[in-house]
Design an enzyme around this catalytic site. Structure first.
Site, PDB file in Angstrom:
ATOM      1  N   ARG A 237     -45.060  48.600 -15.578  1.00  7.46           N
ATOM      2  CA  ARG A 237     -45.358  47.433 -16.390  1.00  7.46           C
ATOM      3  C   ARG A 237     -44.371  47.376 -17.550  1.00  7.46           C
ATOM      4  O   ARG A 237     -43.925  48.413 -18.049  1.00  7.46           O
ATOM      5  CB  ARG A 237     -46.794  47.486 -16.943  1.00  7.46           C
ATOM      6  CG  ARG A 237     -47.872  47.073 -15.946  1.00  7.46           C
ATOM      7  CD  ARG A 237     -47.738  45.596 -15.581  1.00  7.46           C
ATOM      8  NE  ARG A 237     -48.732  45.156 -14.595  1.00  7.46           N
ATOM      9  CZ  ARG A 237     -48.542  45.186 -13.284  1.00  7.46           C
ATOM     10  NH1 ARG A 237     -47.421  45.677 -12.789  1.00  7.46           N
ATOM     11  NH2 ARG A 237     -49.475  44.708 -12.462  1.00  7.46           N
ATOM     12  N   ASP A 261     -38.026  45.970 -12.940  1.00  3.97           N
ATOM     13  CA  ASP A 261     -38.686  44.873 -12.243  1.00  3.97           C
ATOM     14  C   ASP A 261     -39.788  44.231 -13.089  1.00  3.97           C
ATOM     15  O   ASP A 261     -40.310  43.186 -12.734  1.00  3.97           O
ATOM     16  CB  ASP A 261     -39.291  45.389 -10.928  1.00  3.97           C
ATOM     17  CG  ASP A 261     -39.918  44.287 -10.094  1.00  3.97           C
ATOM     18  OD1 ASP A 261     -39.197  43.329  -9.762  1.00  3.97           O
ATOM     19  OD2 ASP A 261     -41.130  44.372  -9.791  1.00  3.97           O
ATOM     20  N   GLU A 266     -42.391  37.844 -19.560  1.00  2.00           N
ATOM     21  CA  GLU A 266     -41.958  37.344 -18.255  1.00  2.00           C
ATOM     22  C   GLU A 266     -42.208  35.846 -18.185  1.00  2.00           C
ATOM     23  O   GLU A 266     -43.320  35.396 -18.466  1.00  2.00           O
ATOM     24  CB  GLU A 266     -42.723  38.062 -17.133  1.00  2.00           C
ATOM     25  CG  GLU A 266     -42.434  39.547 -17.079  1.00  2.00           C
ATOM     26  CD  GLU A 266     -43.150  40.277 -15.939  1.00  2.00           C
ATOM     27  OE1 GLU A 266     -43.915  39.621 -15.192  1.00  2.00           O
ATOM     28  OE2 GLU A 266     -42.958  41.497 -15.807  1.00  2.00           O
ATOM     29  N   HIS A 285     -40.134  40.815 -11.164  1.00  3.36           N
ATOM     30  CA  HIS A 285     -41.484  41.313 -10.850  1.00  3.36           C
ATOM     31  C   HIS A 285     -41.823  41.095  -9.373  1.00  3.36           C
ATOM     32  O   HIS A 285     -42.884  40.562  -9.020  1.00  3.36           O
ATOM     33  CB  HIS A 285     -42.524  40.623 -11.737  1.00  3.36           C
ATOM     34  CG  HIS A 285     -43.764  41.448 -11.935  1.00  3.36           C
ATOM     35  ND1 HIS A 285     -44.474  41.476 -13.109  1.00  3.36           N
ATOM     36  CD2 HIS A 285     -44.425  42.280 -11.096  1.00  3.36           C
ATOM     37  CE1 HIS A 285     -45.518  42.287 -12.992  1.00  3.36           C
ATOM     38  NE2 HIS A 285     -45.507  42.786 -11.773  1.00  3.36           N
TER      39      HIS A 285
END
Length: 311
Positions: A237, A261, A266, A285
């Site tokens: 995360r 990622d 985001e 992600h």
């Protein structure tokens, strides 16, 4: 009898949606997460909500609901769901635990292999132009014989460990909560101290949830412990790895590369701290999202929601 109502606010496998639609009144709008007011209105008489990670399931969103029984999470992270509020409202939460673990594990090994090869996989344009940068790219490294350090030996970490061993890696791990006698430690070197893992790993892969105890777990001090040749992969995360510290470490060559990622914000903003760093792989992600994992995740959540509504 009026059919129970399910609202799906982010993308889900069409087959799983059809399965739900055969029994329940199902509203499926993959971009509904971008319209929270409309979503809140739909939830006023909904029995279940299915989301991914963009829908913020909080008290404000649920303020007008009158009969919600369940929230399905198409994934495993629950940071976007107010679990305490759901518990107080008697709303059960169903994550798709384990359904995308293989996809994430493959992403870790794939990106680690790519980064160990340096710029080899980024040379397409030069090769096509006939520049032939072979001399510059012969120092790429093999993954076999390297040590993978796994931070968090849960379901994803364990599958990642198995794949790593299959390609010839030695595996060590740090997990602050997993019992030392657990079978997951078989063939995995256990480091009770995270600092030791950071020092002794050629590749570090992060697999812990974001909570107070793990925020900035990998900070500037711990990044400085890594060997200069090491690779970091964060598929956990945003917030577990300090982004500014990682960007600075990469810029000064403190480690050889990284793949990220997941991010604190985001999508990333145009002025991201990661802009312009060459030895870095950024993905939006999607480590756990493949055609196959989407089917597994979607059907797992669909079945859990259907079972709860039938109870």
């Amino acid at each position: 009898m009026t059919a129970q109502k399910i609202v799906i606010s982010e993308f889900m496998d069409e087959g799983a949606v059809k399965r739900l639609s055969a029994t329940f009144h199902t509203t499926y709008q993959p971009d509904l997460c971008e319209r929270p007011d409309e979503l809140a209105a739909l939830l006023a008489d909904a029995d279940a909500l299915i989301v991914r990670n963009r829908t913020q399931v909080n008290a404000a969103l649920l303020a007008g609901q009158t009969r919600l029984k369940a929230v399905g999470r198409l994934g495993v992270g629950l940071e976007n769901i107010d679990l305490n509020h759901c518990r107080q409202q008697g709303i059960d939460v169903f994550p798709a635990v384990g359904a995308n673990a293989s996809a994430v594990a493959e992403y870790v090994i794939c990106t680690a292999m790519m980064l160990l090869r340096g710029d080899a996989y980024l040379s397409t344009d030069e090769v096509a132009r006939g520049t032939w940068p072979r001399a510059r790219l012969v120092a790429g490294r093999e993954i076999a014989g390297k040590t993978l350090g796994i931070v968090g030996l849960g379901s994803v970490g364990r599958i990642t460990a198995a794949l790593a061993r299959a390609v010839g890696m030695q595996v060590c791990a740090h997990d602050a909560v997993l019992d030392a006698a657990h079978d997951a430690w078989r063939d995995v070197i256990r480091h009770a101290d995270l600092d030791t893992l950071m020092r002794e790993s050629d590749v570090v892969s992060v697999h812990v949830p974001l909570m107070d105890a793990t925020r900035d777990l990998i900070d500037a001090r711990r990044l400085a412990l890594m060997p200069r040749h090491a690779i970091l992969v964060n598929v956990a995360r945003g917030g577990v790895v300090n982004e500014a510290a990682l960007a600075e470490t990469l810029r000064r060559g403190g480690i050889a590369g990284a793949a990220v990622d997941v991010f604190e914000t985001e999508p990333l903003t145009a002025d991201s701290v990661f802009a312009g760093i060459p030895n870095l792989v950024l993905t939006p992600h999607i480590a756990g999202v493949t055609a196959e994992s989407n089917v597994r995740v979607s059907y797992a959540v669909a079945d859990a929601i259907a079972q709860r509504l039938r109870a």
